[in-house]
Design a protein around this motif. Sequence first.
Motif, PDB file in Angstrom:
ATOM      1  N   ARG A 113       0.854  -1.280   0.159  1.00  0.00           N
ATOM      2  CA  ARG A 113       0.020   0.042  -0.071  1.00  0.00           C
ATOM      3  C   ARG A 113       0.912   1.291   0.004  1.00  0.00           C
ATOM      4  O   ARG A 113       0.618   2.242  -0.776  1.00  0.00           O
ATOM      5  N   VAL A 114       1.702   1.263   0.808  1.00  0.00           N
ATOM      6  CA  VAL A 114       2.694   2.379   0.940  1.00  0.00           C
ATOM      7  C   VAL A 114       3.385   2.645  -0.442  1.00  0.00           C
ATOM      8  O   VAL A 114       3.603   3.722  -0.965  1.00  0.00           O
ATOM      9  N   ALA A 115       4.021   1.485  -1.330  1.00  0.00           N
ATOM     10  CA  ALA A 115       4.519   1.607  -2.299  1.00  0.00           C
ATOM     11  C   ALA A 115       3.538   2.077  -3.556  1.00  0.00           C
ATOM     12  O   ALA A 115       3.957   3.024  -4.202  1.00  0.00           O
ATOM     13  N   GLY A 116       2.300   1.463  -3.450  1.00  0.00           N
ATOM     14  CA  GLY A 116       1.382   2.353  -4.337  1.00  0.00           C
ATOM     15  C   GLY A 116       1.135   3.532  -4.292  1.00  0.00           C
ATOM     16  O   GLY A 116       0.990   4.350  -5.094  1.00  0.00           O
ATOM     17  N   PHE A 160       3.180   5.996  -2.878  1.00  0.00           N
ATOM     18  CA  PHE A 160       4.508   6.425  -3.424  1.00  0.00           C
ATOM     19  C   PHE A 160       4.284   6.579  -4.810  1.00  0.00           C
ATOM     20  O   PHE A 160       4.679   7.783  -5.311  1.00  0.00           O
ATOM     21  N   LYS A 161       4.055   5.526  -5.402  1.00  0.00           N
ATOM     22  CA  LYS A 161       4.216   5.654  -6.994  1.00  0.00           C
ATOM     23  C   LYS A 161       2.901   6.690  -7.594  1.00  0.00           C
ATOM     24  O   LYS A 161       3.443   7.434  -8.466  1.00  0.00           O
ATOM     25  N   TRP A 162       1.844   6.669  -6.767  1.00  0.00           N
ATOM     26  CA  TRP A 162       0.749   7.841  -7.443  1.00  0.00           C
ATOM     27  C   TRP A 162       1.107   9.021  -7.085  1.00  0.00           C
ATOM     28  O   TRP A 162       0.977  10.092  -7.820  1.00  0.00           O
ATOM     29  N   THR A 163       1.862   9.215  -5.916  1.00  0.00           N
ATOM     30  CA  THR A 163       2.252  10.734  -5.512  1.00  0.00           C
ATOM     31  C   THR A 163       3.279  11.009  -6.545  1.00  0.00           C
ATOM     32  O   THR A 163       3.367  12.260  -6.898  1.00  0.00           O
TER      33      THR A 163
END
Length: 240
Positions: A16-19, A21-24
Amino acid sequence: MRTQKPKILRPTLRQRVAGLFKWTVLAILAIILLPFALTVLYRWEAVHPTSTLMLSRHLAFQPVDRRWIDLSDMAPVAYQAVLVSEDGQFCAHNGIDWNALNLVISDAIDGEKTRGASTITMQTAKNLFLWGGRSYLRKVLEIPLALWIDLVLPKKRIMEIYLNIAEWDENGVFGIEAGSQSHFGVSAADLSRKQAAYMAVTLPNPIMREPSNPTQGLRRLASVNIKRAQNSGAYIKCLE
């Protein structure tokens, strides 16, 4: 026999954190690239861009008075006065006056009071895409935007956009047409050289300076502007 329900695999906290970060990162990239894409759109003369300050006033339900006028419809004294007041090398540089900028950087390093080195192109970049106030971050962002604007847009179009989004008083008057009507009761097409000079020397501080009610200092600046504009000659060749 009972059929087992398929297990629903829920993303882990790490996923969830990786996702997120990606969208940010993608959102930040989109924000950074948007001004470069909009600049290409602004080549089309039917598009009448607005400034970030105008947009912020709209969002705050504050009045905005802007009446677009093409550069070809303005009195030549209008853009002559602004050019010699704000950026005498406008026709010669590539969006940045590197000599002036180097002097500012040198003064800053030496701890001296810095002078303004913003070109009309840099001010256009700031007004269209950035924010007001003094900020080194904003200056850093202005430079690539100004270079891109100068590369993509003709000089006449840059001046046209600048004169139609510049702020001319604290009451939400933007652009030289609305400014001329507000302060002198005439169109920018009918400005006299003296009126144009007062409009031009107001630009560095439109909140404190009033073209239709000039102080002695403003009259002195306008007098210098008139002399420079009359002798501008080749300096305005890119706008003729």
